[in-house]
Design an enzyme around this catalytic site. Structure first.
Site, mmCIF file in Angstrom:
data_model
loop_
_atom_site.group_PDB
_atom_site.id
_atom_site.type_symbol
_atom_site.label_atom_id
_atom_site.label_comp_id
_atom_site.label_asym_id
_atom_site.label_seq_id
_atom_site.Cartn_x
_atom_site.Cartn_y
_atom_site.Cartn_z
ATOM 1 N N ARG A 50 0.845 -1.188 0.000
ATOM 2 C CA ARG A 50 0.000 0.000 0.000
ATOM 3 C C ARG A 50 0.882 1.240 0.000
ATOM 4 N NH1 ARG A 50 -4.455 1.525 4.589
ATOM 5 N NH2 ARG A 50 -2.621 2.081 5.792
ATOM 6 N N THR A 78 -1.069 7.699 -0.965
ATOM 7 C CA THR A 78 -2.336 7.638 -1.718
ATOM 8 C C THR A 78 -3.269 6.561 -1.162
ATOM 9 O OG1 THR A 78 -1.471 5.968 -3.231
ATOM 10 C CG2 THR A 78 -1.115 8.281 -3.835
ATOM 11 N N ASP A 97 0.717 -1.697 12.282
ATOM 12 C CA ASP A 97 1.126 -2.228 10.978
ATOM 13 C C ASP A 97 1.446 -3.715 11.126
ATOM 14 O OD1 ASP A 97 2.911 -3.052 8.790
ATOM 15 O OD2 ASP A 97 2.801 -0.944 8.207
ATOM 16 N N ASP A 126 4.927 -4.926 9.880
ATOM 17 C CA ASP A 126 6.020 -4.499 10.762
ATOM 18 C C ASP A 126 6.022 -5.304 12.058
ATOM 19 O OD1 ASP A 126 6.574 -2.654 8.844
ATOM 20 O OD2 ASP A 126 6.040 -0.892 10.033
HETATM 21 C C1 PRP Z 1 -1.078 -4.086 4.818
HETATM 22 C C2 PRP Z 1 -1.961 -5.278 5.015
HETATM 23 C C3 PRP Z 1 -2.819 -5.236 3.772
HETATM 24 C C4 PRP Z 1 -2.970 -3.761 3.514
HETATM 25 C C5 PRP Z 1 -4.330 -3.326 4.008
HETATM 26 O O1 PRP Z 1 -0.022 -4.395 3.968
HETATM 27 O O2 PRP Z 1 -1.263 -6.468 5.198
HETATM 28 O O3 PRP Z 1 -2.238 -5.896 2.649
HETATM 29 O O4 PRP Z 1 -1.949 -3.098 4.274
HETATM 30 O O5 PRP Z 1 -4.593 -2.009 3.666
HETATM 31 P P1 PRP Z 1 -5.727 -1.617 2.632
HETATM 32 O O6 PRP Z 1 -6.934 -2.419 2.972
HETATM 33 O O7 PRP Z 1 -5.932 -0.144 2.893
HETATM 34 O O8 PRP Z 1 -5.233 -1.870 1.243
HETATM 35 P P2 PRP Z 1 1.097 -3.342 3.560
HETATM 36 O O9 PRP Z 1 0.718 -2.658 2.280
HETATM 37 O O10 PRP Z 1 1.406 -2.444 4.710
HETATM 38 O O11 PRP Z 1 2.342 -4.244 3.202
HETATM 39 P P3 PRP Z 1 3.169 -5.273 4.116
HETATM 40 O O12 PRP Z 1 2.297 -6.471 4.352
HETATM 41 O O13 PRP Z 1 4.348 -5.584 3.259
HETATM 42 O O14 PRP Z 1 3.558 -4.592 5.394
HETATM 43 N N1 URA Z 2 -2.258 -2.069 7.187
HETATM 44 C C1 URA Z 2 -1.909 -2.462 8.430
HETATM 45 O O1 URA Z 2 -0.976 -3.263 8.579
HETATM 46 N N2 URA Z 2 -2.603 -1.985 9.469
HETATM 47 C C2 URA Z 2 -3.624 -1.112 9.326
HETATM 48 O O2 URA Z 2 -4.224 -0.714 10.338
HETATM 49 C C3 URA Z 2 -3.962 -0.709 8.033
HETATM 50 C C4 URA Z 2 -3.281 -1.199 6.977
#
Ligand code: PRP
Ligand code: URA
Length: 213
Positions: free
Chosen positions: A103, A107, A202, A205
């Site tokens: 994400r 944006t 997150d 993380d």
């Molecule tokens: C997080 C999570 C989802 C997304 C959710 O991943 O694991 O994939 O955000 O957000 P959304 O519903 O607004 O799209 P992230 O993009 O942070 O990547 P990561 O798993 O590599 O940390």
């Molecule tokens: N992605 C995450 O990991 N946590 C949130 O709360 C939203 C998006």
């Protein structure tokens, strides 16, 4: 789209510990794994099965096995990887595809950076796994991806979801396919940064550490 909230005291307990900002990665990973096992039980209620004759020590009878072709599990990287072992433990015959989505935190739109999935998913039952359904952008992109390849039966397994994201997924899916979303809990809302509140922060993380953009 159908929503199932897998309400259970064990699930509520484990989610509470996950939310705690003092829970460190090793415990967090363990809890995600345990939660997926509980959610997978609910999420696989409609898994496709076939009849098979089996010889017991006493007689023969007709039993039930997972149908061919087997389901395909798709973790949405990175955080979805934390749910993979729990899903494959319950569905050991499933195949696994990978989808890397990130994400954009400005944006809030999802960007694809990796894809290792069969081109043809016609007739396949797909389980998309990702702990967080926030705006829904990532999940919608993943659903579109598998529907474009022919999947008609998609189950999404998430830990936490925001009401806004659930609605976005519902609208985006429309009548196109049979899509279910199984979640442990639906939270209150999204904040201005698109984070789920109260949420758990997150997920990527907390599972794997902060790597930045
Ligand atoms: C997080 C999570 C989802 C997304 C959710 O991943 O694991 O994939 O955000 O957000 P959304 O519903 O607004 O799209 P992230 O993009 O942070 O990547 P990561 O798993 O590599 O940390
Ligand atoms: N992605 C995450 O990991 N946590 C949130 O709360 C939203 C998006």
């Amino acid at each position: 789209m159908q929503l199932h909230v897998a309400d259970h005291p064990l699930i509520r307990h484990k989610v509470t510990v996950l939310r705690d900002k003092n829970t460190k990665s090793p415990t967090f990973r363990l809890l995600v794994d345990e939660l997926v096992t509980l959610l997978a039980y609910e999420a696989t209620r409609q898994v496709r099965v076939a009849e098979r004759e089996v010889e017991t020590p006493l007689t023969s009878t007709v039993g039930t096995v997972i149908a061919d072709p087997p389901p395909i599990i798709v973790p949405i990287l990175r955080a979805g990887l934390g749910m993979l072992d729990g899903m494959t433990r319950l569905l050991p015959s499933a195949e696994v595809g990978f989808l890397g989505l990130k994400r954009d935190e400005e944006t809030l739109e999802a960007v694809t950076y990796a894809n290792r999935l069969p081109e043809d998913l016609t007739g396949r039952q797909v389980f998309l796994i990702d702990p967080m359904l926030a705006t829904g952008g990532s999940l919608i992109m993943a659903i579109d991806y598998v529907l474009e390849r022919g999947a008609t039966d998609v189950t999404c397994v998430c830990l936490l979801a925001a009401p806004e994201g659930i609605e976005n997924v519902r609208v985006a899916v429309g009548e196109r396919a049979d899509v279910s979303v199984v979640v442990a809990q639906v939270d209150e809302r999204l904040n201005e940064q698109g984070y789920i509140v109260p949420g758990l922060g997150d997920a990527g993380d907390r599972l794997y550490g902060v790597i930045g953009d």
